[in-house]
Design an enzyme around this catalytic site. Structure first.
Site: not given
Ligand code: DGY
Length: 418
Positions: A161, A390
């Site tokens: 992201d 994570e």
């Molecule tokens: C988040 O909400 O950070 C997710 O990665 C979106 O998919």
């Protein structure tokens, strides 16, 4: 050493009746590429549960073949943006973009490693047409001009992201004009998550698809954010090759010629992304027509896709060897020489285990076993330092983001403790 029973317990704790949440609280639904990687972890101790993960995910496939990146299996106060914001009118509420298409690769792995052959045969029979529709969607809707390189409409679709690779393309997207309350910052330190200006634009894009009725032709022409994500291209390429193998295993010869034509088209096109100077394949901004000159772990994933010639692979190998030594914990998701490198912020530096697995698989395919082993040891070092987080700070190895994370535990089960 991996604590196998604790890794299994992470998956059990995150099991929500047929799907696995990535982590409790922060991500309370089913995410597509998390789910695929997590299924590989389930496979090591509960094959029926592994196949169920896939079946649950594909129940959310859209009629046009798209597999959404999130399936909202219920209400959750802890996550934003939820199904109301996405606005897609599907039987299982979902997002309206996809995610790196690693599923066919996961299913081939599961089929080849499963002990229960009857279960594996039955699962393949059910999943094969769904996977064919999914890959067909990528090629048809995301590359209607047959360039060989599918495009992506949202940083969330990359799964990476907040990568600096998307900064400039995202900065040109308008900001959303309504107020909202983020939930992620209630779970995770803000130093490890994206900033507000990025969220404003993530949400503008979500609104854009909704306001345009999810019309794929219009979005392809007019979406203010359109990139060729080399991570998606490479993962799709490997998955399409795996899908060809799944067709053969299922005795379904019909779709193979079409898939092979797409594979060949991508192979012929990918050199457009190559940078000899930087020893990797760059992402590409389709709005400006320019390469995105940021070295991230996505830019060496063509090794995983089998897209590089042996000589280009050798350049990437040099890069990876130096990169492994450049931070105490590796591989950092953004190369530390980047001005935008941040060791603990989401995709701007930290280490992700499943990406290391993909890179190591690619290295093995090209005959670089010792280097693949070094990547594996570097991965183990993160888990030894901090457990099943994570992601991991590339400088300190500290666990970041969500704790007791499903795909981290899964990678530990199917790769690190194999
Ligand atoms: C988040 O909400 O950070 C997710 O990665 C979106 O998919």
């Amino acid at each position: 050493m991996i604590d196998v029973s604790d890794a299994q317990q992470v998956l059990r704790d995150n099991d929500r009746d047929g799907h696995t949440v990535p982590t409790d609280g922060l991500y309370p639904f089913q995410w597509s590429w998390d789910s695929a990687i997590t299924a590989l972890g389930w496979l090591t101790f509960d094959e029926a549960r592994a196949w169920e993960e896939a079946h649950t995910m594909f129940r959310g496939q859209w009629d046009n073949g798209m597999l959404p990146h999130i399936l909202f299996h219920g209400d959750a106060e802890s996550y934003f943006p939820g199904p109301d914001v996405w606005g897609s009118n599907t039987s299982i509420p979902s997002s309206a973009v996809s995610q790196p298409p690693v599923w066919a690769t996961a299913v081939r792995y599961m089929y080849e490693h499963a002990q229960d052959r009857d279960l594996a045969e039955a699962a393949l029979k059910k999943l094969l047409p769904q996977h064919l529709a999914y890959h067909d969607w990528w090629y048809r809707e995301r590359d209607p001009a047959d360039t060989g390189l599918v495009c992506s409409y949202h940083p969330w679709e990359s799964g990476m992201d907040n990568s600096p690779a998307w900064d400039d393309a995202l900065a040109r997207v308008p900001e959303v004009d309504w107020d909202y309350q983020r939930r992620d910052l209630g779970h995770v330190d803000s130093d490890q998550r994206p900033h507000k200006p990025q969220y404003d634009r993530y949400l503008y894009l979500v609104d854009f698809y909704k306001k345009n009725g999810f019309d794929s032709e219009l979005i392809y022409r007019e979406c203010p954010y359109r990139v060729i994500d080399v991570g998606i291209v490479a993962i799709l390429q490997r998955a399409s090759k795996d899908l060809v193998e799944l067709c053969k295993l299922a005795g379904e010869e019909g779709p193979i010629a079409g898939l092979e034509a797409e594979i060949a088209r991508t192979q012929a096109a990918v050199d457009r992304l190559w940078s000899k100077e930087h020893r990797c394949y760059f992402n590409h901004d389709l709005v400006t027509g320019e390469h995105i000159e940021e070295i991230t772990t996505a830019t060496v994933l063509p090794l995983f896709g089998g897209l590089a010639t042996q000589s280009k692979a050798a350049y990437m190998v040099d890069l990876i060897e130096e990169w492994l030594d450049a931070t105490a914990f590796a591989l950092s998701s953004t190369h530390p020489s980047s001005e935008r490198f941040e060791s603990q912020r989401y995709w701007r530096g930290p280490v992700w285990l499943h990406i290391n697995w993909m890179i190591a698989e690619g290295l093995k395919d090209y005959g670089y076993e010792p280097l693949a082993e070094r990547v594996k040891q570097a991965t183990q070092k993160c888990v030894d330092e901090s457990g099943f987080y994570e992601y991991f700070d590339a400088l300190t190895g500290a666990g970041c983001g969500g704790g007791r994370f499903s795909w981290t535990a899964a990678v530990a089960l199917y790769w690190l403790s194999d």
